[in-house]
Write a protein that holds these residues in place. Structure first.
Motif, PDB file in Angstrom:
ATOM      1  N   ALA A   1      -2.877   6.787   5.041  1.00  0.00           N
ATOM      2  CA  ALA A   1      -2.235   7.962   5.639  1.00  0.00           C
ATOM      3  C   ALA A   1      -2.007   7.706   7.119  1.00  0.00           C
ATOM      4  CB  ALA A   1      -3.106   9.202   5.449  1.00  0.00           C
ATOM      5  N   CYS A   2      -0.806   7.986   7.585  1.00  0.00           N
ATOM      6  CA  CYS A   2      -0.456   7.872   9.001  1.00  0.00           C
ATOM      7  C   CYS A   2      -0.200   9.274   9.531  1.00  0.00           C
ATOM      8  CB  CYS A   2       0.810   7.035   9.181  1.00  0.00           C
ATOM      9  SG  CYS A   2       0.645   5.342   8.652  1.00  0.00           S
ATOM     10  N   ILE A   3      -1.048   9.727  10.450  1.00  0.00           N
ATOM     11  CA  ILE A   3      -0.879  11.037  11.058  1.00  0.00           C
ATOM     12  C   ILE A   3      -0.060  10.829  12.325  1.00  0.00           C
ATOM     13  CG2 ILE A   3      -2.013  13.049  12.040  1.00  0.00           C
ATOM     14  CD1 ILE A   3      -4.456  12.292  10.289  1.00  0.00           C
ATOM     15  N   THR A   4       1.158  11.322  12.311  1.00  0.00           N
ATOM     16  CA  THR A   4       2.074  11.070  13.421  1.00  0.00           C
ATOM     17  C   THR A   4       2.494  12.359  14.114  1.00  0.00           C
ATOM     18  OG1 THR A   4       4.001  11.075  11.953  1.00  0.00           O
ATOM     19  CG2 THR A   4       2.929   8.956  12.352  1.00  0.00           C
ATOM     20  N   THR A   5       1.681  13.389  13.964  1.00  0.00           N
ATOM     21  CA  THR A   5       1.949  14.655  14.639  1.00  0.00           C
ATOM     22  C   THR A   5       1.364  14.609  16.041  1.00  0.00           C
ATOM     23  OG1 THR A   5      -0.082  15.621  13.777  1.00  0.00           O
ATOM     24  CG2 THR A   5       1.907  15.934  12.471  1.00  0.00           C
ATOM     25  N   ASN A   6       1.828  15.508  16.902  1.00  0.00           N
ATOM     26  CA  ASN A   6       1.206  15.593  18.220  1.00  0.00           C
ATOM     27  C   ASN A   6      -0.091  16.382  18.118  1.00  0.00           C
ATOM     28  OD1 ASN A   6       2.096  18.236  18.080  1.00  0.00           O
ATOM     29  ND2 ASN A   6       3.759  17.966  19.503  1.00  0.00           N
ATOM     30  N   GLY A   7      -0.984  16.195  19.063  1.00  0.00           N
ATOM     31  CA  GLY A   7      -2.326  16.759  19.019  1.00  0.00           C
ATOM     32  C   GLY A   7      -2.406  18.238  18.683  1.00  0.00           C
TER      33      GLY A   7
ATOM     34  N   MET B   1       0.840  -1.181   0.000  1.00  0.00           N
ATOM     35  CA  MET B   1       0.000   0.000   0.000  1.00  0.00           C
ATOM     36  C   MET B   1       0.882   1.239   0.000  1.00  0.00           C
ATOM     37  SD  MET B   1      -2.910  -1.068   2.776  1.00  0.00           S
ATOM     38  CE  MET B   1      -4.048   0.221   2.345  1.00  0.00           C
ATOM     39  N   ASN B   2       0.515   2.195  -0.792  1.00  0.00           N
ATOM     40  CA  ASN B   2       1.241   3.461  -0.873  1.00  0.00           C
ATOM     41  C   ASN B   2       0.887   4.308   0.345  1.00  0.00           C
ATOM     42  OD1 ASN B   2       2.345   2.819  -3.392  1.00  0.00           O
ATOM     43  ND2 ASN B   2       0.477   3.477  -4.416  1.00  0.00           N
ATOM     44  N   THR B   3       1.885   4.604   1.160  1.00  0.00           N
ATOM     45  CA  THR B   3       1.661   5.216   2.457  1.00  0.00           C
ATOM     46  C   THR B   3       2.165   6.651   2.508  1.00  0.00           C
ATOM     47  OG1 THR B   3       1.945   3.031   3.453  1.00  0.00           O
ATOM     48  CG2 THR B   3       2.083   4.915   4.940  1.00  0.00           C
ATOM     49  N   LEU B   4       1.331   7.512   3.092  1.00  0.00           N
ATOM     50  CA  LEU B   4       1.665   8.902   3.351  1.00  0.00           C
ATOM     51  C   LEU B   4       1.909   9.043   4.844  1.00  0.00           C
ATOM     52  CD1 LEU B   4       1.664  12.016   2.860  1.00  0.00           C
ATOM     53  CD2 LEU B   4      -0.833  11.898   3.069  1.00  0.00           C
ATOM     54  N   ILE B   5       3.029   9.641   5.212  1.00  0.00           N
ATOM     55  CA  ILE B   5       3.319   9.901   6.616  1.00  0.00           C
ATOM     56  C   ILE B   5       3.275  11.405   6.828  1.00  0.00           C
ATOM     57  CG2 ILE B   5       4.986   9.687   8.487  1.00  0.00           C
ATOM     58  CD1 ILE B   5       5.960   7.131   7.101  1.00  0.00           C
ATOM     59  N   ILE B   6       2.437  11.814   7.770  1.00  0.00           N
ATOM     60  CA  ILE B   6       2.245  13.235   8.061  1.00  0.00           C
ATOM     61  C   ILE B   6       2.860  13.521   9.423  1.00  0.00           C
ATOM     62  CG2 ILE B   6       0.554  15.079   8.357  1.00  0.00           C
ATOM     63  CD1 ILE B   6      -1.406  13.186   6.760  1.00  0.00           C
ATOM     64  N   GLY B   7       3.930  14.295   9.415  1.00  0.00           N
ATOM     65  CA  GLY B   7       4.638  14.626  10.649  1.00  0.00           C
ATOM     66  C   GLY B   7       5.842  13.732  10.825  1.00  0.00           C
ATOM     67  N   LEU B   8       7.021  14.319  10.849  1.00  0.00           N
ATOM     68  CA  LEU B   8       8.244  13.529  10.913  1.00  0.00           C
ATOM     69  C   LEU B   8       9.113  13.901  12.103  1.00  0.00           C
ATOM     70  CD1 LEU B   8       8.335  13.517   7.182  1.00  0.00           C
ATOM     71  CD2 LEU B   8       8.596  11.429   8.504  1.00  0.00           C
TER      72      LEU B   8
ATOM     73  N   LYS C   1      10.416   4.343   9.358  1.00  0.00           N
ATOM     74  CA  LYS C   1      11.294   3.171   9.352  1.00  0.00           C
ATOM     75  C   LYS C   1      10.483   1.883   9.267  1.00  0.00           C
ATOM     76  CE  LYS C   1      15.014   0.948  11.914  1.00  0.00           C
ATOM     77  NZ  LYS C   1      15.904   1.017  13.072  1.00  0.00           N
ATOM     78  N   ALA C   2       9.400   1.792  10.028  1.00  0.00           N
ATOM     79  CA  ALA C   2       8.562   0.588  10.006  1.00  0.00           C
ATOM     80  C   ALA C   2       7.935   0.373   8.629  1.00  0.00           C
ATOM     81  CB  ALA C   2       7.477   0.686  11.076  1.00  0.00           C
ATOM     82  N   VAL C   3       7.443   1.444   8.026  1.00  0.00           N
ATOM     83  CA  VAL C   3       6.848   1.334   6.688  1.00  0.00           C
ATOM     84  C   VAL C   3       7.927   0.930   5.681  1.00  0.00           C
ATOM     85  CG1 VAL C   3       5.757   2.634   4.813  1.00  0.00           C
ATOM     86  CG2 VAL C   3       4.945   2.918   7.172  1.00  0.00           C
ATOM     87  N   SER C   4       9.092   1.511   5.785  1.00  0.00           N
ATOM     88  CA  SER C   4      10.189   1.191   4.862  1.00  0.00           C
ATOM     89  C   SER C   4      10.607  -0.273   4.959  1.00  0.00           C
ATOM     90  CB  SER C   4      11.396   2.080   5.148  1.00  0.00           C
ATOM     91  OG  SER C   4      11.091   3.422   4.914  1.00  0.00           O
ATOM     92  N   ASN C   5      10.478  -0.850   6.142  1.00  0.00           N
ATOM     93  CA  ASN C   5      10.864  -2.252   6.351  1.00  0.00           C
ATOM     94  C   ASN C   5       9.741  -3.243   6.084  1.00  0.00           C
ATOM     95  OD1 ASN C   5      13.507  -1.611   7.100  1.00  0.00           O
ATOM     96  ND2 ASN C   5      12.928  -1.293   9.229  1.00  0.00           N
ATOM     97  N   SER C   6       8.560  -2.759   5.746  1.00  0.00           N
ATOM     98  CA  SER C   6       7.406  -3.625   5.533  1.00  0.00           C
ATOM     99  C   SER C   6       7.397  -4.219   4.124  1.00  0.00           C
ATOM    100  CB  SER C   6       6.119  -2.831   5.745  1.00  0.00           C
ATOM    101  OG  SER C   6       4.996  -3.584   5.367  1.00  0.00           O
TER     102      SER C   6
END
Length: 75
Positions: A64-70, A1-8, A17-22
């Motif tokens: 989409a993975c939202i990884t920002t703080n609230g 699955m093509n994944t978007l990561i929001i917030g680094l 890293k987890a997505v890259s290793n999947s």
């Protein structure tokens, strides 16, 4: 699955890293407000965005993975 990561920030980098290793996921795009943070990533320039809207228009996203703080979530 093509994944978007929001917030680094720290958590976003762990998710990257987890997505890259999947075997089942791939990085389609990464979004962060900081160009400096994006420049530090081992991704192609076409995968790095400071604008969520630009990432959504320019990339084929399945997840989409939202990884920002609230407090930093978009309204």
């Amino acid at each position: 699955m093509n994944t978007l990561i929001i917030g680094l920030g720290p958590h976003g980098k762990r998710v990257l890293k987890a997505v890259s290793n999947s075997e089942h996921l791939s990085i389609a795009a990464a979004v962060d407000l900081s160009q400096e943070v994006l420049d530090s990533l081992d991704l192609n320039a076409e995968q790095k965005f400071t604008s969520l809207d630009d990432a959504l228009v320019s990339s084929n996203i399945d997840l989409a993975c939202i990884t920002t703080n609230g407090p930093s979530h978009a309204k």
